[in-house]
Design a protein around this motif. Structure first.
Motif, short mmCIF file in Angstrom:
data_model
loop_
_atom_site.label_atom_id
_atom_site.label_comp_id
_atom_site.label_asym_id
_atom_site.label_seq_id
_atom_site.Cartn_x
_atom_site.Cartn_y
_atom_site.Cartn_z
N GLN A 1 35.84 -0.56 24.52
CA GLN A 1 37.00 -0.40 23.51
C GLN A 1 38.19 -1.15 24.02
N PHE A 2 38.85 -1.57 22.88
CA PHE A 2 40.24 -2.15 23.46
C PHE A 2 41.15 -1.29 23.81
N ARG A 3 41.83 -1.45 25.12
CA ARG A 3 42.85 -0.62 25.55
C ARG A 3 44.30 -1.49 25.55
N VAL A 4 45.02 -1.11 24.63
CA VAL A 4 46.44 -2.40 24.76
C VAL A 4 47.10 -2.20 25.92
N PRO A 5 47.44 -1.13 26.64
CA PRO A 5 48.10 -1.01 28.15
C PRO A 5 47.38 -2.06 29.04
N THR A 6 46.19 -2.30 29.05
CA THR A 6 45.53 -3.03 30.14
C THR A 6 45.54 -4.62 29.56
N TYR A 7 45.83 -4.76 28.21
CA TYR A 7 45.99 -6.23 27.73
C TYR A 7 47.34 -6.73 28.28
N VAL A 8 48.32 -5.82 27.97
CA VAL A 8 49.65 -6.28 28.21
C VAL A 8 49.81 -6.46 29.83
N ASN A 9 49.01 -5.87 30.65
CA ASN A 9 49.26 -5.96 32.11
C ASN A 9 48.24 -7.24 32.51
N THR B 1 41.83 -8.41 29.80
CA THR B 1 41.43 -8.72 28.48
C THR B 1 41.57 -7.62 27.39
N GLY B 2 41.91 -6.42 27.96
CA GLY B 2 42.06 -5.11 26.95
C GLY B 2 40.85 -4.53 26.90
N TRP B 3 39.62 -5.06 26.98
CA TRP B 3 38.37 -4.53 26.64
C TRP B 3 38.01 -3.77 28.23
N MET B 4 37.74 -2.53 27.85
CA MET B 4 37.42 -1.68 29.11
C MET B 4 36.09 -0.91 28.97
N LEU B 5 35.31 -0.99 29.87
CA LEU B 5 33.88 -0.13 29.92
C LEU B 5 34.36 1.33 30.28
N GLU B 6 34.02 2.24 29.78
CA GLU B 6 34.49 3.61 30.19
C GLU B 6 33.41 4.74 30.07
N THR B 7 33.37 5.74 30.52
CA THR B 7 32.67 7.10 30.13
C THR B 7 33.38 7.46 28.82
N PRO B 8 32.52 7.97 27.99
CA PRO B 8 33.19 8.57 26.93
C PRO B 8 34.19 9.68 27.13
N ALA B 9 35.13 9.65 26.35
CA ALA B 9 36.37 10.64 26.76
C ALA B 9 37.20 10.79 25.56
N GLY B 10 38.13 11.88 25.61
CA GLY B 10 39.11 12.02 24.51
C GLY B 10 39.94 13.34 24.84
N LEU B 11 41.08 13.43 24.24
CA LEU B 11 41.89 14.49 24.46
C LEU B 11 41.07 15.91 23.92
N LEU B 12 41.66 16.95 24.51
CA LEU B 12 41.07 18.45 23.99
C LEU B 12 41.60 18.88 22.81
N ASP B 13 42.83 18.47 22.23
CA ASP B 13 43.03 18.75 20.98
C ASP B 13 42.88 20.06 20.76
#
Length: 204
Positions: A69-77, A80-92
């Motif tokens: 998925q696209f991650r803005v912080p990595t793009y502005v650093n 490319t902004g496109w990151m391969l990751e393990t599935p994740a999310g906030l606990l909410d």
């Protein structure tokens, strides 16, 4: 006695700088070191809540399920902004295990059975308050009961990516996988691959 047992901390001021998507705070605190010297310091902290992530591993195919998925912080650093990751999310507000089952289904379409809690980690403790709860689960291709891809209501546009475990490890070396939590979980999988294949289970 360790240094941490002799240092004293006193929060003097907790100021909100921004509370838009997440909470950016400016913390003023009094720090008295082990020699009795006192300083007043300021640090910004970013509070986005705690999260969870999971390694999904298919022992029959020796495959891990990741998401791109696209991650803005990595793009502005400069990336490319496109990151391969393990599935994740906030606990909410959910328990970590419940949250990661929800996120795995939303992002990958895989229905997750038994999970193993591996460890907790601060990913950027100098600035971010978040603790990430790390899990692993054995899956099979038949466990993919939905398409995944994330929630349109959260503007998620997620690609499900299945990789051989050795290929994923090679992508760490090449820099194609550079997400911290993903690197840790892939390394855990390599260290535990034989037992995962033999038992097809992540039970402790």
């Amino acid at each position: 006695m360790s240094k941490s047992e002799t240092v004293t901390i006193e929060i003097l001021k907790d100021e909100t700088l921004s509370k838009n998507w997440y909470h950016l705070r400016n913390i003023t605190f009094r720090y008295t070191d082990a020699e009795g010297r006192t300083k007043v310091l300021k640090r910004e902290t970013y509070d986005r809540g705690n999260g969870a992530t999971i390694l999904l591993y298919d022992p029959r195919r020796d495959v891990v399920v990741l998401v791109r998925q696209f991650r803005v912080p990595t793009y502005v650093n400069g990336g490319t902004g496109w990151m391969l990751e393990t599935p994740a999310g906030l606990l909410d507000g959910d328990a970590p295990e419940d949250a990661i089952r929800r996120e795995a289904m939303e992002e990958t379409g895989y229905r997750v059975g038994p999970v193993r809690s591996l460890f907790k980690a601060y990913m950027s403790p100098g600035a971010v308050t978040e603790i990430v709860h790390c899990f692993a689960a054995v899956i099979d291709i038949e466990d993919r009961v939905e398409e995944g891809g994330g929630l349109a209501s959260e503007d998620e546009d997620i690609e499900v990516v299945e990789l051989g475990l050795d290929d994923a490890m090679a992508m760490i070396a090449s820099g194609e996988i550079c997400d911290g939590k993903t690197i840790m979980l892939l390394q855990w999988a390599v260290m535990n691959r034989d037992s995962l294949k033999a038992g097809a289970s992540v039970a402790p």
